[in-house]
Design an enzyme around this catalytic site. Structure first.
Site, PDB file in Angstrom:
ATOM      1  N   ILE A  43      10.063  -4.733 -35.460  1.00 19.39           N
ATOM      2  CA  ILE A  43      10.881  -3.843 -36.286  1.00 19.39           C
ATOM      3  C   ILE A  43      10.140  -2.550 -36.582  1.00 19.39           C
ATOM      4  CG2 ILE A  43      12.046  -3.618 -38.520  1.00 19.39           C
ATOM      5  CD1 ILE A  43      11.928  -6.806 -38.565  1.00 19.39           C
ATOM      6  N   CYS A  44      10.846  -1.422 -36.485  1.00 17.62           N
ATOM      7  CA  CYS A  44      10.294  -0.133 -36.896  1.00 17.62           C
ATOM      8  C   CYS A  44      10.955   0.242 -38.220  1.00 17.62           C
ATOM      9  CB  CYS A  44      10.573   0.944 -35.838  1.00 17.62           C
ATOM     10  SG  CYS A  44       9.889   2.557 -36.269  1.00 17.62           S
ATOM     11  N   LEU A  45      10.252  -0.006 -39.332  1.00 16.86           N
ATOM     12  CA  LEU A  45      10.761   0.293 -40.669  1.00 16.86           C
ATOM     13  C   LEU A  45       9.575   0.646 -41.556  1.00 16.86           C
ATOM     14  CD1 LEU A  45      13.283   0.359 -42.524  1.00 16.86           C
ATOM     15  CD2 LEU A  45      12.759  -2.024 -43.117  1.00 16.86           C
ATOM     16  N   ASN A  92      16.074   0.435 -33.660  1.00 11.51           N
ATOM     17  CA  ASN A  92      14.831   0.269 -34.420  1.00 11.51           C
ATOM     18  C   ASN A  92      14.273  -1.144 -34.367  1.00 11.51           C
ATOM     19  OD1 ASN A  92      16.769   2.284 -36.348  1.00 11.51           O
ATOM     20  ND2 ASN A  92      14.820   3.097 -35.619  1.00 11.51           N
TER      21      ASN A  92
END
Length: 220
Positions: A87-89, A79
């Site tokens: 960042i993938c959040l 992620n």
């Protein structure tokens, strides 16, 4: 509460909370909108023993819009981009609410290291590795942690051999660097094609042409 007062309050609360395991620092005392966060890798994960640095930029609309965060420490995680640190959040995007803080966001990043989500990746190649060979993924992630995030190097920014991190033969990278292609693009193409060396390749010229073709597309 104004943005500046809110940020000042969050900084002070983070300084006082020694139990949280995260640290916030101003990059400049005269600018409250550019900060750096630090946290330790969670125990029982490949990131254990590492200290991870996160660059933070506070937008004008904060706290109604999320802070912009990216990893400054290179990290091997589905992620998080292994190239840019993006960042993938969800809480840093559409799930953000003003109730959240910089400290809670860093704690969420720490939790992300403990519980990767490979089906919603930021780095597709790392996610593929995670799903196809979990043991191999953990070994690579631990290796990156040792190289880039060791306690002895708080900023985790030492120059390392990026080709070796992916198991790519340095001579292949050098071959295409000598043709004028950027190193990061060469490694990206080699990873995508699954090329690590010429060993066992029956038609080397054909493979070289394929790599060249992809590089030309990538750099056009």
């Amino acid at each position: 509460m104004s943005r500046i007062k809110r940020i000042s309050k969050e900084l002070e609360e983070c300084r006082q909370d020694v139990q949280s395991g995260v640290t916030l620092e101003l990059n400049s005392e005269s600018d409250l909108t550019n900060l750096t966060g630090y946290f330790k890798g969670p125990p029982g994960t490949p990131y254990q023993g590492g200290v991870f640095q996160v660059d933070i930029v506070i937008p004008k609309e904060y706290p109604f819009k999320p802070p912009q965060m990216k990893f400054a420490t290179k990290i091997y995680h589905p992620n998080i981009s292994s190239v840019t640190g993006a960042i993938c959040l969800d809480i840093l995007k559409d799930a953000w609410t003003p109730i959240l803080t910089l400290k809670s966001s860093l704690i969420s990043l720490q939790s992300l290291l403990q519980s990767p989500e490979p089906n919603n990746p930021q780095d597709a190649e790392v996610a593929k590795h995670y799903l196809a060979n979990h043991k191999g993924f953990e070994e690579t992630a631990a290796y990156w942690t040792k190289l880039y995030a060791s306690d002895g190097d708080k900023f985790g920014s030492g120059a390392k051999n990026d080709a070796a991190l992916y198991g790519i033969d340095e001579s292949i990278v050098a071959q295409f660097e000598n043709m004028g292609f950027p190193r990061d693009k060469i490694i990206e193409v080699l990873r995508r094609l699954g090329v690590k060396s010429y060993n066992g390749v029956s038609n080397k010229a054909e493979l070289e042409n394929k790599i060249l073709e992809e590089l030309l597309k990538e750099c056009s």
